[in-house]
Scaffold this active site. Sequence first.
Site, PDB file in Angstrom:
ATOM      1  N   ASP A 163       3.402  12.088  -5.632  1.00 40.42           N
ATOM      2  CA  ASP A 163       1.409  11.813  -5.646  1.00 40.42           C
ATOM      3  C   ASP A 163       1.035  12.437  -4.294  1.00 40.42           C
ATOM      4  O   ASP A 163      -0.036  11.360  -4.481  1.00 40.42           O
ATOM      5  CB  ASP A 163       1.540  10.434  -6.028  1.00 40.42           C
ATOM      6  CG  ASP A 163       1.643   9.548  -5.059  1.00 40.42           C
ATOM      7  OD1 ASP A 163       2.491   9.577  -4.917  1.00 40.42           O
ATOM      8  OD2 ASP A 163       0.766   8.459  -5.447  1.00 40.42           O
ATOM      9  N   ARG A 209       2.487   0.092 -12.414  1.00 38.23           N
ATOM     10  CA  ARG A 209       3.818   0.263 -13.004  1.00 38.23           C
ATOM     11  C   ARG A 209       4.739   0.193 -13.922  1.00 38.23           C
ATOM     12  O   ARG A 209       5.497  -0.287 -14.063  1.00 38.23           O
ATOM     13  CB  ARG A 209       5.166   1.705 -11.721  1.00 38.23           C
ATOM     14  CG  ARG A 209       5.470   2.838 -11.625  1.00 38.23           C
ATOM     15  CD  ARG A 209       6.520   2.298 -10.867  1.00 38.23           C
ATOM     16  NE  ARG A 209       5.246   2.941  -9.784  1.00 38.23           N
ATOM     17  CZ  ARG A 209       6.013   3.618  -7.957  1.00 38.23           C
ATOM     18  NH1 ARG A 209       6.999   2.307  -7.741  1.00 38.23           N
ATOM     19  NH2 ARG A 209       4.987   3.097  -7.023  1.00 38.23           N
ATOM     20  N   ASP A 250       6.248  13.881  -1.679  1.00 39.66           N
ATOM     21  CA  ASP A 250       6.589  12.942  -2.835  1.00 39.66           C
ATOM     22  C   ASP A 250       5.625  13.262  -4.505  1.00 39.66           C
ATOM     23  O   ASP A 250       4.522  13.805  -4.227  1.00 39.66           O
ATOM     24  CB  ASP A 250       6.700  11.799  -2.727  1.00 39.66           C
ATOM     25  CG  ASP A 250       5.102  10.955  -3.036  1.00 39.66           C
ATOM     26  OD1 ASP A 250       4.386  11.360  -2.733  1.00 39.66           O
ATOM     27  OD2 ASP A 250       5.583   9.347  -3.105  1.00 39.66           O
ATOM     28  N   SER A 255       3.578   8.216  -9.409  1.00 36.94           N
ATOM     29  CA  SER A 255       4.417   8.766  -7.228  1.00 36.94           C
ATOM     30  C   SER A 255       5.383   9.410  -7.807  1.00 36.94           C
ATOM     31  O   SER A 255       5.460  10.228  -8.370  1.00 36.94           O
ATOM     32  CB  SER A 255       4.957   7.293  -6.808  1.00 36.94           C
ATOM     33  OG  SER A 255       5.707   7.703  -5.256  1.00 36.94           O
ATOM     34  N   HIS A 256       6.885   8.982  -7.116  1.00 39.62           N
ATOM     35  CA  HIS A 256       7.857   9.646  -7.660  1.00 39.62           C
ATOM     36  C   HIS A 256       8.928   9.574  -8.843  1.00 39.62           C
ATOM     37  O   HIS A 256       9.972   9.532  -8.878  1.00 39.62           O
ATOM     38  CB  HIS A 256       8.614   9.008  -6.127  1.00 39.62           C
ATOM     39  CG  HIS A 256       9.355   8.495  -6.123  1.00 39.62           C
ATOM     40  ND1 HIS A 256       8.197   6.735  -5.511  1.00 39.62           N
ATOM     41  CD2 HIS A 256      10.021   7.339  -5.893  1.00 39.62           C
ATOM     42  CE1 HIS A 256       8.878   6.212  -5.320  1.00 39.62           C
ATOM     43  NE2 HIS A 256      10.235   5.555  -6.056  1.00 39.62           N
ATOM     44  N   LYS A 258      -2.455   3.230  -8.943  1.00 37.50           N
ATOM     45  CA  LYS A 258      -2.429   2.296  -7.104  1.00 37.50           C
ATOM     46  C   LYS A 258      -4.225   2.827  -6.891  1.00 37.50           C
ATOM     47  O   LYS A 258      -5.471   3.076  -7.585  1.00 37.50           O
ATOM     48  CB  LYS A 258      -2.751   3.175  -6.363  1.00 37.50           C
ATOM     49  CG  LYS A 258      -0.574   4.054  -6.196  1.00 37.50           C
ATOM     50  CD  LYS A 258      -0.395   4.774  -5.406  1.00 37.50           C
ATOM     51  CE  LYS A 258       1.159   4.510  -5.276  1.00 37.50           C
ATOM     52  NZ  LYS A 258       2.073   5.796  -4.467  1.00 37.50           N
ATOM     53  N   HIS A 318       6.251   7.241   4.038  1.00 41.14           N
ATOM     54  CA  HIS A 318       4.597   7.223   4.174  1.00 41.14           C
ATOM     55  C   HIS A 318       3.906   7.355   6.001  1.00 41.14           C
ATOM     56  O   HIS A 318       4.414   6.384   6.239  1.00 41.14           O
ATOM     57  CB  HIS A 318       4.042   5.625   3.570  1.00 41.14           C
ATOM     58  CG  HIS A 318       4.320   4.910   2.482  1.00 41.14           C
ATOM     59  ND1 HIS A 318       3.022   5.690   1.522  1.00 41.14           N
ATOM     60  CD2 HIS A 318       5.412   4.569   2.104  1.00 41.14           C
ATOM     61  CE1 HIS A 318       3.869   5.117   0.208  1.00 41.14           C
ATOM     62  NE2 HIS A 318       4.630   4.276   0.246  1.00 41.14           N
ATOM     63  N   ASP A 378       1.544  11.055  -1.340  1.00 40.23           N
ATOM     64  CA  ASP A 378       1.234   9.928  -0.221  1.00 40.23           C
ATOM     65  C   ASP A 378       3.053  10.188   0.684  1.00 40.23           C
ATOM     66  O   ASP A 378       2.772   8.782   1.801  1.00 40.23           O
ATOM     67  CB  ASP A 378       0.819   8.906  -0.847  1.00 40.23           C
ATOM     68  CG  ASP A 378       0.920   8.054  -1.781  1.00 40.23           C
ATOM     69  OD1 ASP A 378       2.735   9.016  -1.692  1.00 40.23           O
ATOM     70  OD2 ASP A 378       1.177   7.160  -2.061  1.00 40.23           O
ATOM     71  N   ARG A 379       4.011  10.420   0.170  1.00 43.27           N
ATOM     72  CA  ARG A 379       4.953  10.763   1.303  1.00 43.27           C
ATOM     73  C   ARG A 379       5.103  12.065   1.618  1.00 43.27           C
ATOM     74  O   ARG A 379       5.129  13.118   1.034  1.00 43.27           O
ATOM     75  CB  ARG A 379       6.091   9.300   0.657  1.00 43.27           C
ATOM     76  CG  ARG A 379       5.292   8.073   0.364  1.00 43.27           C
ATOM     77  CD  ARG A 379       7.616   7.640   0.084  1.00 43.27           C
ATOM     78  NE  ARG A 379       7.290   8.222  -1.648  1.00 43.27           N
ATOM     79  CZ  ARG A 379       8.635   8.067  -1.515  1.00 43.27           C
ATOM     80  NH1 ARG A 379       9.600   7.654  -0.475  1.00 43.27           N
ATOM     81  NH2 ARG A 379       8.628   8.527  -2.764  1.00 43.27           N
TER      82      ARG A 379
HETATM   83 ZN   LIG Z   1       4.065   8.065  -4.174  1.00 45.03          ZN
END
Ligand SMILES: [Zn+2]
Length: 463
Positions: A243, A19, A241, A107-108, A117, A328, A245-246
Amino acid sequence: MISGARSIDPTILREYDIRGIVDASLTTEDVRALGRAFGSIVVRGGGKTVAVGYDGRTSSPRLEAALVEGLVATGLVVHRIGLGPTPMLYFAVHHLGADGGMMITGSHNPPDYNGIKITFQGRPFFGEDIQHLGRLAAAGDFVAGAGRTEDHPVAEAYVERLVQDFEGGKPLTVAWDAGNGAAGDVLRMLSKRLPGRHVLINEVVDGTFPAHHPDPTVEENLQQLKQVVAEQRCDLGIAFDGDGDRIGVVDARGRVLWGDQLLVILAESVLADLPGATIIADVKASQVFFDEVARMGGRPLMSRTGHSLIKNLMAETGAPLAGEMSGHVFFADRYYGYDDALYAAVRLLSVVGGSDISLADMRDAMPVMVNTPELRIDCPEERKFSVVDEVRGRLKNTNGVTVQEVDGVRVASEDGWWLLRASNTQAVLVGRCEAADDAGLRRLITELDRQLRLSGVGPTAFG
Ligand SMILES: [Zn+2]
């Protein structure tokens, strides 16, 4: 320098992912070289295919194109699944039988960030794997080949798979906030397939995140969702979030259900099917999680924090469900064991729809604790692990406390517990305290602050 070799800024090679800031610490050329490096690992491991997806950030399409070029140059067949949430990429890897998966996502994080990822051979690719990737890129140690790309949109198959595990029940009114993140398009498809009434906000993918930051663990980012839940008299609200995944959840009264509370509710239904199963939560989770899972006949297990570590622990223990405070949630029960907020949402709606009581009542049925949020204490990178060691050493001679050393120190006493651990990703110590009442919480914070001061850091913002 060898052709295509590229020294990668070490700060972007993080514990669980790559990142950086686009065109500064993370350039298109870096991404191309990382594609060649990962492709070389896959080819040398006997693999032939990699699935690639990307999130809704404005820089994502061009970074995806560079990544794909790098992978193709190693001789791989690259399945391009296009724009979508990270769990859709994980799904694509299973669905297409790919040897690896790479997701362009920040992501966020703020709009100027982006990253990658990675999964490889069905396992998370992290820690030393990512360092190794950086070394291959710097050395230009690449396999050369002539691969190709195939376009494989999987959104319909993914939504079909999500809906497959929906168990019906009473129709619900649900507010959804995609936060203008990558889950928006899939969410629109999914909500059409579920019964009840669905109110979608911020479902248009927009990498500038005009409504709010796409991070549902920060309560102010849930304000808009709470408002919609109240106005539209929803049974609950669900946020993702950037992407997907949360997950973040609010009940009909606008109260947030944090990751550990959500996990208790999901655990109950999993344990009904799988009595005695192991349910995993990270070291930041409330004692309520461990007590409630045990009370329901399950085996609660405390994990180190970090989604890759949790995935590995699930595989080792055969746990059907795991989760983190960060939102998650991982289902191996009927699913693949990766963190998928859309799948967690489907399972949550099944639980709430199938119950006689509301989500708010489920929340109220849990024992009430008072706790701090996650406390973040700045600490020099080179000191963060030694501070925790020093605290651990001092606690050895302290009466009336028990110390769990799963990840840092989690110190239980009559009042409750406090945690101190070193962040895996930042120059930060992470703390949390939980007690049965305010006076107990105050004593725990005082003790945590005292320990921090003895090591020359802190105090916490609560001190
Ligand atoms: Zn994420």
